[in-house]
Design an enzyme around this catalytic site. Structure first.
Site, PDB file in Angstrom:
ATOM      1  N   HIS A 179     -41.411   6.565 -15.396  1.00  0.00           N
ATOM      2  CA  HIS A 179     -41.662   5.357 -16.190  1.00  0.00           C
ATOM      3  C   HIS A 179     -43.149   5.198 -16.496  1.00  0.00           C
ATOM      4  CE1 HIS A 179     -37.644   4.606 -15.195  1.00  0.00           C
ATOM      5  NE2 HIS A 179     -37.744   3.565 -14.416  1.00  0.00           N
ATOM      6  N   ASP A 232     -38.826   4.800  -1.092  1.00  0.00           N
ATOM      7  CA  ASP A 232     -38.099   4.827  -2.361  1.00  0.00           C
ATOM      8  C   ASP A 232     -36.886   5.730  -2.155  1.00  0.00           C
ATOM      9  OD1 ASP A 232     -37.092   5.166  -4.897  1.00  0.00           O
ATOM     10  OD2 ASP A 232     -39.024   5.508  -5.853  1.00  0.00           O
ATOM     11  N   ASN A 246     -36.300  -3.809  -4.801  1.00  0.00           N
ATOM     12  CA  ASN A 246     -35.488  -3.511  -5.990  1.00  0.00           C
ATOM     13  C   ASN A 246     -34.919  -4.772  -6.615  1.00  0.00           C
ATOM     14  OD1 ASN A 246     -34.007  -1.528  -7.747  1.00  0.00           O
ATOM     15  ND2 ASN A 246     -32.276  -2.667  -6.899  1.00  0.00           N
ATOM     16  N   SER A 273     -44.002  12.426  -1.806  1.00  0.00           N
ATOM     17  CA  SER A 273     -43.101  12.121  -2.908  1.00  0.00           C
ATOM     18  C   SER A 273     -41.699  11.951  -2.342  1.00  0.00           C
ATOM     19  CB  SER A 273     -43.105  13.283  -3.890  1.00  0.00           C
ATOM     20  OG  SER A 273     -43.181  12.804  -5.206  1.00  0.00           O
ATOM     21  N   HIS A 330     -30.625   8.077  -8.319  1.00  0.00           N
ATOM     22  CA  HIS A 330     -31.615   8.510  -7.320  1.00  0.00           C
ATOM     23  C   HIS A 330     -31.335   9.878  -6.709  1.00  0.00           C
ATOM     24  CE1 HIS A 330     -35.079   7.840  -4.792  1.00  0.00           C
ATOM     25  NE2 HIS A 330     -34.404   8.429  -3.827  1.00  0.00           N
ATOM     26  N   ASP A 379     -37.994  -2.336 -14.455  1.00  0.00           N
ATOM     27  CA  ASP A 379     -38.163  -0.901 -14.181  1.00  0.00           C
ATOM     28  C   ASP A 379     -36.851  -0.160 -14.447  1.00  0.00           C
ATOM     29  OD1 ASP A 379     -37.713   1.366 -12.398  1.00  0.00           O
ATOM     30  OD2 ASP A 379     -39.420   0.797 -11.189  1.00  0.00           O
ATOM     31  N   ASN A 380     -35.772  -0.611 -13.807  1.00  0.00           N
ATOM     32  CA  ASN A 380     -34.504   0.108 -13.934  1.00  0.00           C
ATOM     33  C   ASN A 380     -34.030   0.116 -15.391  1.00  0.00           C
ATOM     34  OD1 ASN A 380     -35.040  -0.588 -11.272  1.00  0.00           O
ATOM     35  ND2 ASN A 380     -32.893  -0.657 -10.683  1.00  0.00           N
ATOM     36  N   SER A 411     -40.740  15.405  -8.512  1.00  0.00           N
ATOM     37  CA  SER A 411     -41.337  14.269  -9.227  1.00  0.00           C
ATOM     38  C   SER A 411     -42.849  14.158  -9.103  1.00  0.00           C
ATOM     39  CB  SER A 411     -40.686  12.964  -8.761  1.00  0.00           C
ATOM     40  OG  SER A 411     -40.976  12.728  -7.398  1.00  0.00           O
ATOM     41  N   GLN A 460     -44.164  -4.485  -4.689  1.00  0.00           N
ATOM     42  CA  GLN A 460     -44.330  -3.684  -3.470  1.00  0.00           C
ATOM     43  C   GLN A 460     -45.524  -4.181  -2.655  1.00  0.00           C
ATOM     44  OE1 GLN A 460     -42.817  -1.591  -1.695  1.00  0.00           O
ATOM     45  NE2 GLN A 460     -41.403  -0.401  -2.927  1.00  0.00           N
ATOM     46  N   SER A 478     -43.095  -3.386 -10.831  1.00  0.00           N
ATOM     47  CA  SER A 478     -42.455  -2.929  -9.599  1.00  0.00           C
ATOM     48  C   SER A 478     -43.447  -2.882  -8.451  1.00  0.00           C
ATOM     49  CB  SER A 478     -41.892  -1.520  -9.786  1.00  0.00           C
ATOM     50  OG  SER A 478     -41.084  -1.464 -10.914  1.00  0.00           O
ATOM     51  N   CYS A 498     -36.183   2.957 -17.699  1.00  0.00           N
ATOM     52  CA  CYS A 498     -35.278   4.057 -18.066  1.00  0.00           C
ATOM     53  C   CYS A 498     -35.073   4.122 -19.574  1.00  0.00           C
ATOM     54  CB  CYS A 498     -33.942   3.918 -17.333  1.00  0.00           C
ATOM     55  SG  CYS A 498     -34.099   4.294 -15.566  1.00  0.00           S
ATOM     56  N   GLU A 522     -37.915   0.444  -2.572  1.00  0.00           N
ATOM     57  CA  GLU A 522     -38.096   0.400  -4.022  1.00  0.00           C
ATOM     58  C   GLU A 522     -36.794   0.402  -4.826  1.00  0.00           C
ATOM     59  OE1 GLU A 522     -40.880   0.252  -5.754  1.00  0.00           O
ATOM     60  OE2 GLU A 522     -40.465   1.109  -7.712  1.00  0.00           O
ATOM     61  N   LYS A 547     -38.441  -6.355 -10.787  1.00  0.00           N
ATOM     62  CA  LYS A 547     -38.277  -4.922 -10.543  1.00  0.00           C
ATOM     63  C   LYS A 547     -37.031  -4.441 -11.270  1.00  0.00           C
ATOM     64  CE  LYS A 547     -37.575  -0.812  -8.688  1.00  0.00           C
ATOM     65  NZ  LYS A 547     -36.411  -0.003  -9.062  1.00  0.00           N
ATOM     66  N   HIS A 554     -42.291   8.742  -5.458  1.00  0.00           N
ATOM     67  CA  HIS A 554     -42.748   9.702  -6.474  1.00  0.00           C
ATOM     68  C   HIS A 554     -44.270   9.685  -6.656  1.00  0.00           C
ATOM     69  CE1 HIS A 554     -38.499   9.711  -7.451  1.00  0.00           C
ATOM     70  NE2 HIS A 554     -38.535   8.409  -7.667  1.00  0.00           N
TER      71      HIS A 554
HETATM   72  P1  NAI Z   1     -26.448  -0.606 -10.498  1.00  0.00           P
HETATM   73  O1  NAI Z   1     -25.669  -0.826  -9.263  1.00  0.00           O
HETATM   74  O2  NAI Z   1     -26.994  -1.760 -11.257  1.00  0.00           O
HETATM   75  O3  NAI Z   1     -25.608   0.274 -11.545  1.00  0.00           O
HETATM   76  C1  NAI Z   1     -24.805   1.359 -11.212  1.00  0.00           C
HETATM   77  C2  NAI Z   1     -23.508   1.196 -12.016  1.00  0.00           C
HETATM   78  O4  NAI Z   1     -22.700   2.354 -11.858  1.00  0.00           O
HETATM   79  C3  NAI Z   1     -22.672   0.001 -11.530  1.00  0.00           C
HETATM   80  O5  NAI Z   1     -22.415  -0.887 -12.601  1.00  0.00           O
HETATM   81  C4  NAI Z   1     -21.399   0.641 -10.999  1.00  0.00           C
HETATM   82  O6  NAI Z   1     -20.261  -0.166 -11.211  1.00  0.00           O
HETATM   83  C5  NAI Z   1     -21.342   1.938 -11.795  1.00  0.00           C
HETATM   84  N1  NAI Z   1     -20.547   2.991 -11.161  1.00  0.00           N
HETATM   85  C6  NAI Z   1     -20.373   3.272  -9.836  1.00  0.00           C
HETATM   86  N2  NAI Z   1     -19.520   4.299  -9.676  1.00  0.00           N
HETATM   87  C7  NAI Z   1     -19.157   4.691 -10.917  1.00  0.00           C
HETATM   88  C8  NAI Z   1     -18.284   5.711 -11.414  1.00  0.00           C
HETATM   89  N3  NAI Z   1     -17.613   6.507 -10.590  1.00  0.00           N
HETATM   90  N4  NAI Z   1     -18.151   5.839 -12.750  1.00  0.00           N
HETATM   91  C9  NAI Z   1     -18.809   5.023 -13.612  1.00  0.00           C
HETATM   92  N5  NAI Z   1     -19.624   4.024 -13.197  1.00  0.00           N
HETATM   93  C10 NAI Z   1     -19.797   3.871 -11.879  1.00  0.00           C
HETATM   94  O7  NAI Z   1     -27.640   0.379 -10.090  1.00  0.00           O
HETATM   95  P2  NAI Z   1     -28.961   0.669 -10.935  1.00  0.00           P
HETATM   96  O8  NAI Z   1     -30.021  -0.268 -10.521  1.00  0.00           O
HETATM   97  O9  NAI Z   1     -28.592   0.797 -12.366  1.00  0.00           O
HETATM   98  O10 NAI Z   1     -29.378   2.092 -10.337  1.00  0.00           O
HETATM   99  C11 NAI Z   1     -28.563   3.242 -10.530  1.00  0.00           C
HETATM  100  C12 NAI Z   1     -29.213   4.447  -9.848  1.00  0.00           C
HETATM  101  O11 NAI Z   1     -30.461   4.741 -10.481  1.00  0.00           O
HETATM  102  C13 NAI Z   1     -29.552   4.250  -8.382  1.00  0.00           C
HETATM  103  O12 NAI Z   1     -29.378   5.465  -7.696  1.00  0.00           O
HETATM  104  C14 NAI Z   1     -31.024   3.884  -8.416  1.00  0.00           C
HETATM  105  O13 NAI Z   1     -31.647   4.118  -7.168  1.00  0.00           O
HETATM  106  C15 NAI Z   1     -31.515   4.785  -9.511  1.00  0.00           C
HETATM  107  N6  NAI Z   1     -32.737   4.419 -10.205  1.00  0.00           N
HETATM  108  C16 NAI Z   1     -33.391   5.461 -10.831  1.00  0.00           C
HETATM  109  C17 NAI Z   1     -34.533   5.222 -11.546  1.00  0.00           C
HETATM  110  C18 NAI Z   1     -35.241   6.348 -12.195  1.00  0.00           C
HETATM  111  O14 NAI Z   1     -36.371   6.189 -12.644  1.00  0.00           O
HETATM  112  N7  NAI Z   1     -34.653   7.511 -12.322  1.00  0.00           N
HETATM  113  C19 NAI Z   1     -35.110   3.867 -11.672  1.00  0.00           C
HETATM  114  C20 NAI Z   1     -34.314   2.838 -11.026  1.00  0.00           C
HETATM  115  C21 NAI Z   1     -33.169   3.125 -10.337  1.00  0.00           C
END
Ligand code: NAI
Length: 476
Positions: free
Chosen positions: A397, A137, A224, A74, A344, A233-234, A79, A409, A405, A238, A199, A229, A51
């Site tokens: 963020h 990322d 990650n 990006s 993501h 960050d997550n 983003s 990196q 984070s 968020c 990332e 991180k 991003h």
């Molecule tokens: P995580 O693996 O810690 O959490 C995801 C959760 O979703 C898990 O606990 C899993 O059991 C649950 N899950 C999976 N399938 C499901 C379903 N069908 N129904 C309900 N729950 C379900 O992953 P994390 O680190 O929380 O990241 C989640 C997403 O967010 C990823 O795609 C990551 O790349 C993205 N992300 C986005 C950010 C942003 O700024 N927008 C920042 C950091 C991560």
């Protein structure tokens, strides 16, 4: 210098915000100071796909300060902050007329074709070579290089569009059909790459999959899963930016509303906490019994989406999984329910299925905010077309958490670039002492005073006075 951004005249505004961000990014600034003399990234040609925000600008200029030659895109079509992209191209020493910064190929609101064109541009240096490092990322840059090399290995045969996202997959295949050739461009690119630092959760998931299928062509550091991180960050990132996204997109009062958070991993925990902080009644959905139990013990109702789809006002998907909110779910929602995703990729919400509902009408309220009106007159509000709403509708963020984070990196890039032989093909996390170092760099700014272990105490708990303070299996 070759580059493509929306408007270079935004550079001055971008530079002012970069200066403010630098103050809030003590980890990155300390890293610049520590490595100014030794220039560990001299000779590194880093292609970054992350991003293109103000915070990322500080990351890019840190990589440059350490000696790297950088090209950037990006990793999401919505983003980019155009003033950040402009400022990075112009650079601290350049002018709009004579840019002296880093080639960036990114603007807010790219089409998917433009997105993949940008990625391709950033993977080609003007002398015809490719990068020797990737900073990724979500794994799109890594994916493109791997797919290109794979098709070259198969004699240059690029299949016609297929797989689960025909539109985007078709665009990638078109690009590869044009670029896979006898010169073995992608194979050479892959061979020259010493490694990738990834990332996010979703990109890391792809890397482990490629490694397990013996398809990974170069080593990777999973940034990650540095504690500093994903547990910051997550979660805390968020916790801040989910509300920012909702507010800027809709300005709806969150207090008193029913909010559904799908997924209670790191991102889900941050989002649920933030929504509760605003006074929403938060309901969590989960598939993992451990995370479901955590949510329950944190005081959230945990149930299935089907149970509550008709009563909730706000939906946020955080799963990194696909088809979480289906068209059928959306048809059952309340009038003006807000549907958003902070994971993501955009496939958590079935946007294609929504568009296929007979008689459905989409209307733009403003960029990245759309109403979808069903034939019965009821409508829902979809943020950022189902893509990550905190970066699409707001600015992602804030700097302080991204400093954690991005310091990971930079350290990961230095590790892979300078100690390439220590990392045979595989997926690695940074050692704990470096994780602790990243945290340490951020304490002073918050006025934190650490207690220092006595030698006897350290012996008693079996650690070194200088750390690491926890075994690798500790979960925080
Ligand atoms: P995580 O693996 O810690 O959490 C995801 C959760 O979703 C898990 O606990 C899993 O059991 C649950 N899950 C999976 N399938 C499901 C379903 N069908 N129904 C309900 N729950 C379900 O992953 P994390 O680190 O929380 O990241 C989640 C997403 O967010 C990823 O795609 C990551 O790349 C993205 N992300 C986005 C950010 C942003 O700024 N927008 C920042 C950091 C991560």
């Amino acid at each position: 210098m070759d580059f493509k951004v929306a408007d270079l005249s935004l550079a001055d505004f971008g530079r002012k915000e970069i200066r403010l961000a630098e103050h809030e990014m003590p980890g990155l600034m300390a890293t610049r100071k520590e490595f100014a003399a030794s220039q560990p990234l001299r000779g590194a040609k880093i292609m970054g796909s992350l991003h293109m925000t103000i915070q990322t600008a500080v990351l890019i200029e840190t990589l440059v300060a350490l000696g790297a030659d950088v090209r950037w895109v990006s990793c999401n079509i919505f983003s980019t902050q155009d003033h950040a992209a402009a400022a990075v191209v112009v650079g601290p020493e350049g002018t709009v007329e004579e840019p002296k910064g880093v080639p960036v190929f990114a603007w807010k609101g790219e089409t998917l074709e433009e997105y993949w064109w940008c990625t391709d541009q950033a993977l080609q240096w003007p002398d015809g070579t490719g990068p020797n490092m990737i900073l990724d990322d979500g794994g799109d840059a890594t994916l493109l290089v791997h797919k290109g090399a794979e098709f070259e290995k198969a004699g240059g045969v690029v299949p016609t569009a297929s797989e689960d996202d025909p539109e985007e997959w078709g665009i990638i295949l078109d690009l590869l059909r044009r670029t896979v050739n006898d010169d073995r461009r992608w194979t050479k690119t892959a061979e020259a790459i010493k490694g990738v630092t990834e990332e996010t959760t979703t990109g890391v998931h792809r890397l482990y999959e490629m490694f397990n299928n013996r398809q990974l062509l170069f080593p990777a550091i999973n940034v990650n899963d540095s504690v500093t991180k994903s547990k910051f960050d997550n979660k805390y990132g968020c916790r801040h930016s989910v509300i920012d996204g909702l507010n800027r997109a809709t300005d709806v009062l969150i207090g008193g509303k029913v909010a559904v958070v799908a997924g209670y991993g790191d991102v889900g925990k941050g989002c649920a906490d933030a929504l509760r902080g605003q006074g929403a009644r938060v309901i969590v959905t989960e598939i993992d019994p451990i995370c479901a139990l955590q949510a329950a013990m944190d005081g959230f109702q945990v149930t299935t989406l089907e149970e509550v789809v008709g009563i909730a006002d706000i939906f946020v998907t955080t799963t990194g999984n696909f088809s979480i909110i289906t068209a059928d779910h959306m048809a059952q929602m309340k009038h003006n329910a807000i549907v958003s995703n902070i994971g993501h990729f955009d496939n958590e919400i079935d946007m294609a299925g929504l568009a296929r509902i007979p008689g459905i009408e989409k209307e733009e309220v403003k960029p990245q905010v759309h109403t979808w009106r069903f034939p019965d007159g009821k409508q829902i509000i979809v943020l950022a077309e189902g893509r990550l709403m905190n970066l699409g509708c707001a600015t992602g963020h804030p700097s302080f958490v991204m400093s954690n984070s991005f310091t990971n990196q930079v350290i990961a890039q230095i590790e892979l670039f300078t100690k390439t032989d220590d990392y045979p093909i595989g997926v690695y996390v940074l050692p704990k002492h470096l994780d602790e170092k990243v945290a340490r760099l951020h304490l002073d700014a918050l006025g934190v005073k650490l207690t220092v272990l006595s030698k006897k105490q350290a012996e008693y708990i079996g650690v070194d006075v200088e750390g690491p303070y926890k075994p690798d299996h500790y979960r925080y």
